[in-house]
Design a protein around this motif. Sequence first.
Motif, short mmCIF file in Angstrom:
data_model
loop_
_atom_site.label_atom_id
_atom_site.label_comp_id
_atom_site.label_asym_id
_atom_site.label_seq_id
_atom_site.Cartn_x
_atom_site.Cartn_y
_atom_site.Cartn_z
N SER A 156 0.82 -1.22 0.00
CA SER A 156 0.00 0.00 0.00
C SER A 156 0.85 1.27 0.00
N LEU A 157 1.91 1.28 0.80
CA LEU A 157 2.76 2.47 0.85
C LEU A 157 3.42 2.74 -0.49
N TYR A 158 3.77 1.68 -1.21
CA TYR A 158 4.48 1.86 -2.47
C TYR A 158 3.56 2.39 -3.57
N THR A 159 2.26 2.17 -3.43
CA THR A 159 1.34 2.81 -4.38
C THR A 159 1.34 4.32 -4.19
N LEU A 160 1.50 4.76 -2.94
CA LEU A 160 1.59 6.20 -2.68
C LEU A 160 2.92 6.76 -3.17
N ILE A 161 3.97 5.96 -3.06
CA ILE A 161 5.27 6.40 -3.58
C ILE A 161 5.19 6.56 -5.10
N VAL A 162 4.50 5.64 -5.77
CA VAL A 162 4.32 5.75 -7.22
C VAL A 162 3.56 7.03 -7.55
N LEU A 163 2.57 7.37 -6.75
CA LEU A 163 1.82 8.61 -6.97
C LEU A 163 2.72 9.83 -6.81
N LEU A 164 3.61 9.79 -5.81
CA LEU A 164 4.56 10.89 -5.64
C LEU A 164 5.50 11.00 -6.83
N VAL A 165 6.03 9.88 -7.27
CA VAL A 165 6.95 9.88 -8.41
C VAL A 165 6.26 10.40 -9.66
N TRP A 166 4.97 10.06 -9.81
CA TRP A 166 4.19 10.49 -10.97
C TRP A 166 4.09 12.01 -11.05
N GLN A 167 4.25 12.69 -9.93
CA GLN A 167 4.16 14.15 -9.91
C GLN A 167 5.54 14.77 -10.19
N PHE A 168 6.14 14.38 -11.30
CA PHE A 168 7.50 14.81 -11.61
C PHE A 168 7.53 16.10 -12.42
N GLY A 169 6.38 16.64 -12.79
CA GLY A 169 6.33 17.75 -13.73
C GLY A 169 7.04 19.00 -13.27
N SER A 170 6.81 19.40 -12.02
CA SER A 170 7.41 20.64 -11.53
C SER A 170 8.93 20.58 -11.51
N PRO A 171 9.56 19.57 -10.88
CA PRO A 171 11.03 19.54 -10.95
C PRO A 171 11.55 19.33 -12.36
N MET A 172 10.79 18.65 -13.22
CA MET A 172 11.23 18.44 -14.59
C MET A 172 11.36 19.77 -15.33
N VAL A 173 10.36 20.64 -15.18
CA VAL A 173 10.40 21.94 -15.84
C VAL A 173 11.59 22.76 -15.34
N ILE A 174 11.85 22.68 -14.04
CA ILE A 174 12.99 23.42 -13.47
C ILE A 174 14.31 22.85 -13.98
N PHE A 175 14.42 21.52 -14.04
CA PHE A 175 15.61 20.90 -14.61
C PHE A 175 15.80 21.34 -16.07
N LEU A 176 14.72 21.36 -16.82
CA LEU A 176 14.80 21.73 -18.24
C LEU A 176 15.30 23.16 -18.39
N ALA A 177 14.81 24.05 -17.54
CA ALA A 177 15.28 25.45 -17.59
C ALA A 177 16.76 25.53 -17.27
N GLY A 178 17.21 24.73 -16.29
CA GLY A 178 18.63 24.73 -15.95
C GLY A 178 19.50 24.16 -17.06
N LEU A 179 19.03 23.12 -17.71
CA LEU A 179 19.80 22.51 -18.81
C LEU A 179 19.98 23.49 -19.97
N LYS A 180 18.97 24.31 -20.22
CA LYS A 180 19.04 25.25 -21.33
C LYS A 180 20.01 26.41 -21.04
N GLN A 181 20.39 26.58 -19.76
CA GLN A 181 21.32 27.65 -19.42
C GLN A 181 22.78 27.21 -19.52
N ILE A 182 23.04 25.92 -19.73
CA ILE A 182 24.41 25.44 -19.85
C ILE A 182 24.94 25.79 -21.25
N PRO A 183 26.05 26.49 -21.34
CA PRO A 183 26.56 26.91 -22.66
C PRO A 183 26.87 25.71 -23.57
N ALA A 184 26.43 25.78 -24.81
CA ALA A 184 26.68 24.70 -25.76
C ALA A 184 28.16 24.58 -26.09
N GLU A 185 28.91 25.68 -25.91
CA GLU A 185 30.34 25.65 -26.22
C GLU A 185 31.10 24.64 -25.38
#
Length: 295
Positions: A156-185
């Motif tokens: 039962s607890l692991y179903t709640l952990i799966v629900l938490l993991v499923w809510q990855f959108g907010s940190p994903m957007v922040i990670f994506l913004a950080g990745l775009k700031q790394i110089p391509a050079e």
Amino acid sequence: MLMQLWKKNRIALLFLFPWIIGIITLGIIPMIASLYLSFTEYNMFQAPSWVGLANFQEMLTNDARFIQSLKVTFIYVFIGVPLQLLIAFSLASLLNRGVKGLSTFRAIYYVPSLLGPSVAIAVLWRQLFGMDGAFNRFIGLFGIEPNSWIADPSTSLYTLIVLLVWQFGSPMVIFLAGLKQIPAELYEAASIDGAGPFYKLIKITLPLLTPIIFFNMVMQFIGAFQAFTPAYIIGGGTGGTLDSTLFYTLYLYIKAFTEFQMGYASAMAWLLLIIIATFTGLLFMSAKKWVYYAD
């Protein structure tokens, strides 16, 4: 002194006045009241009586359900949050490769973070992992026996952990913004030197992304410690079978609004504040050794 401050900043203070009133009446005063109540025995129907540290002593030495709530919460936090951040970073890395329709994918992936903490999703999750839920029907296609994942204390607890993991959108957007700031050079120079994808990840991406990783860790850990709605809805408001989903906040709620032990619940609230503050402080102390700032 106060008059000079008022004359120089009266316009700003006037605009801030509603916020100041709100933070005092809805924040500071309730915190002071709860601090006082944490040292009392109070049931909302009689005047509080001073008991000193008795509430803290009781929860730390004689309350088995309190210890269980700590155990459940720590498992939920320290397994769920790292998995969530790992998936968020992985998807952000994929989206950072110039995927067509990036804004559409970003919006779709962010939706779970908006819907995840809601009552509706908790009810849906309970149906999804119930005996007659869609998950059992799916695994039945592979000949796996169905199980009541919500009612089974081992899962039962692991179903709640799966629900938490499923809510990855907010940190994903922040990670994506950080990745775009790394110089391509930097990646181009590494490629010229013969560096492969793994070397670029270890030596360029992760070091430059450590401030973002640190921010996401702090925010997600604090949020996970305060999780309540999934445990309340999915566990039926009692902590589930054998208290397998008895989150700390849920047990606090039970003590306050089911058993009417407001003094005890206030002590639990302040102990939770201490736990979160201690863990956050440890993260900030460790940040000096692994978080890289370009300046």
